[in-house]
Design a protein around this motif. Sequence first.
Motif, short mmCIF file in Angstrom:
data_model
loop_
_atom_site.label_atom_id
_atom_site.label_comp_id
_atom_site.label_asym_id
_atom_site.label_seq_id
_atom_site.Cartn_x
_atom_site.Cartn_y
_atom_site.Cartn_z
N ALA A 27 -11.34 21.51 51.21
CA ALA A 27 -11.58 22.08 49.88
C ALA A 27 -10.59 21.50 48.87
N LEU A 28 -11.11 21.09 47.73
CA LEU A 28 -10.27 20.66 46.62
C LEU A 28 -9.73 21.89 45.90
N ASN A 29 -8.43 21.94 45.70
CA ASN A 29 -7.80 23.07 45.00
C ASN A 29 -7.83 22.78 43.50
N LEU A 30 -8.85 23.29 42.82
CA LEU A 30 -9.05 22.96 41.41
C LEU A 30 -7.93 23.44 40.50
N SER A 31 -7.18 24.41 40.96
CA SER A 31 -6.06 24.90 40.15
C SER A 31 -5.01 23.82 39.90
N ARG A 32 -4.98 22.81 40.77
CA ARG A 32 -3.97 21.75 40.67
C ARG A 32 -4.43 20.56 39.84
N PHE A 33 -5.62 20.66 39.26
CA PHE A 33 -6.12 19.55 38.44
C PHE A 33 -6.14 19.89 36.96
N VAL A 34 -5.23 20.77 36.56
CA VAL A 34 -5.09 21.14 35.15
C VAL A 34 -3.78 20.57 34.61
N LYS A 35 -3.88 19.83 33.55
CA LYS A 35 -2.68 19.33 32.86
C LYS A 35 -2.31 20.30 31.74
N ASN A 36 -1.02 20.57 31.60
CA ASN A 36 -0.51 21.45 30.54
C ASN A 36 -1.11 22.85 30.63
N MET A 78 -11.89 25.27 45.90
CA MET A 78 -11.32 26.61 45.78
C MET A 78 -10.47 26.61 44.51
N GLY A 79 -10.04 27.80 44.08
CA GLY A 79 -9.15 27.87 42.93
C GLY A 79 -9.81 27.67 41.58
N ILE A 80 -11.13 27.84 41.51
CA ILE A 80 -11.80 27.59 40.24
C ILE A 80 -11.42 28.65 39.21
N ALA A 81 -11.23 29.90 39.64
CA ALA A 81 -10.82 30.94 38.70
C ALA A 81 -9.42 30.69 38.17
N ASP A 82 -8.53 30.16 39.02
CA ASP A 82 -7.17 29.84 38.59
C ASP A 82 -7.16 28.69 37.59
N MET A 83 -8.06 27.75 37.78
CA MET A 83 -8.22 26.66 36.82
C MET A 83 -8.62 27.22 35.46
N PHE A 84 -9.58 28.15 35.47
CA PHE A 84 -10.03 28.77 34.22
C PHE A 84 -8.90 29.54 33.54
#
Length: 521
Positions: A160-169, A224-230
Motif C-alpha cells: 500500500a502506498l501511504n498517501l499521507s507522505r506525498f504531500v508537500k508543505n 492508505m492514508g488518504i484521509a490524512d492526505m486530505f
Amino acid sequence: KSAPQTAELHYSQGIPSRDVRQYQLLQDFADLEELNSWLLEEHGVEVSGDTLRDIDQRDVYGDFVLQLNSSDHDLAIRYSGDFMLYYASENTGEIRHLIKARTIWNSFVESNYRSAEPGLMFWSHMTRMSPSNYVGRPIVSTNPCAEIPLEDGGACNLAALNLSRFVKNGFDAKAEIDWQQLELVASHVIRFLDNVVSWNQILNPLEKQRRAALETRRLGMGVMGIADMFFQLGIGYDSEEGVELIDKIMNFIANAAYSTSAHLASEKSSSEIFDYENYIKNPFFQNSLTAETQELIRDRGLRNIALLTIAPTGTISNIALSYQGADRNYVGVSGGVEPVFALYYVRRSESFNNRKFKIFHSTVQAYIDRNQLGDKIAFTENNDELKALLPDYFFRTAHEVTSARRVEIQGVCQRSVDHSISSTVNLPEDVSPEIISNIYLDAWHHNLKGITIYRDGSRYPILTVAEKTNSPFQESCKKTFRIRMSADEEIDAHGDEVILLDDGTLTTVYHFMNRLQAENN
C-alpha cells in the motif's frame, strides 16, 4: 432446463444466473387475465395459472420460457419477484425451490443488522471486469477480505502506498501533492511486488500455485492514508473537491502501475498468457487506462495480468508514518480509502488520578502541535468546543460521512482498481434495517464489486467510538413489547428485534413504535 454441477461449473462461484442485461422488459401485468389478453393480441397464445405455478415448467433461472415460432425471440414469463433456488449434480439430481427474491434479500439485511454479516460480493460484475478472465484464467474465488479475486491457485501479493507522505508543505497554504514522487514510488512498488512473485514462486507448496504465479504474476498495489492526505491539504474527505481528487489520484496510480508493468515486460518478458487482442476486451483496459498507457502496452506487452487493489490495511496503517514535524514523528494513518474512524479516543491514566486524556488521530495531533492548541484542546468537553478550535474538515469521520456518500466514493475508486476494494460502511446502532438494504442497492448501482457494513453494537467490534449509554434505542432494547403480528399471532420482542411489515419491508420494534407515536401525534 438443467445445469448439473461439474468440474467446470462449480456452484461455489458458478451458480446458474442470467445477466439482467440479457432481458428486455416488454410489459408487466396486474394479473393473469391481463397477461393472457396481451399474449392473445400479440402472439395468439395463452398460458394457464397451473402452468405458471408448476416449478418443473421453469428453467434454471426461474423463467417460464414461451417459445414463439413467429418471432426472433422467446418470452421469459414469471410472477413478480420469483427467485429460483436451484441445485443439480449427478449424486443429488435436481433440487428446485421457488421463492420470492425479497425473502432472500430480507435474510441478508436482517443478518447484517444482527451480526454485520454478510458483506455482499457482486460476482457477475467482478467476473466481467476481471482482466485475467480475458486471457483464459477466470477468477474462482477471492482472498478472505475480498479485495483480490483469484484464479485457481492464485496468490494474494499486497502493498500500500501511504498517501499521507506525498504531500508537500502539509497544513500550509501552499500544500500540494507531489505527483512526481507518487509516480516514482508507485513504479518502485510494482517492481518490488513483481520481484516478490519471482522470489516466492518456488516456495508455493502446490504445482498449480506455482503455475498460477508464473502465468498471471498477479499484484495488489493499493493505498492508505488518504484521509490524512486530505487533512494536510485542507480538504474534506466527502467534499466535491475531495471526491474529484480521489478520482484523479487513483487513476494516476493505475496508469503509473500499468506503464511500469509494460516497461517490465520489455525488460524481463511479458506474462506468458498475455494476449493483446483478447486482453483489450477487458472493460478496465478500455475505460480506465489512458491512450498513452494503452499504446505502451500494445507495443511492449504486460508483465502482470492485474495489478491494483485496496486492502483494509488494518494493521500496517497503525504503524505507518503519517507526518514528520520539526522534532516529532506522528504515526498511524487511515486505512485503505476510508475516512478516519474517529477524531480521538479517550484514555484514562491511573498515574494521574484517573484523569482522562483525548488521544487524537496522528495528523490531527500534528495540526494541534503546529498551532500550539494543546492547552486549549485539553479542556474541551464536547465536539462543539472542539469545532471552535479545529477545521471543519477534521470532523468528516467514519460516522459523519453519509452511507450514500461512502458508497459513491468507493465507486469512484473502483473505476481505477482492476481487482476489488475492501471497505466498511459504519452505521450508528439505532439505524433502520432498510438503510442496510439501501446501501446494498446503492453499491450495485455504483458498480462496486463488494460492500461491507458494520452497525455499532451488532457484534463485538474491532473499532468503536465512545459508547452512548441510556440512549432511547438502548432503553428500548431492555424492554419487552407485546406485538400482534396477525389476528392469530402475538409475539414478545425487545426494541431491537427485527420484524417484517405487511408491505414486505423490515423494521425493528423500536422504529415501528416511533412511527406509531409520530402518526398519533
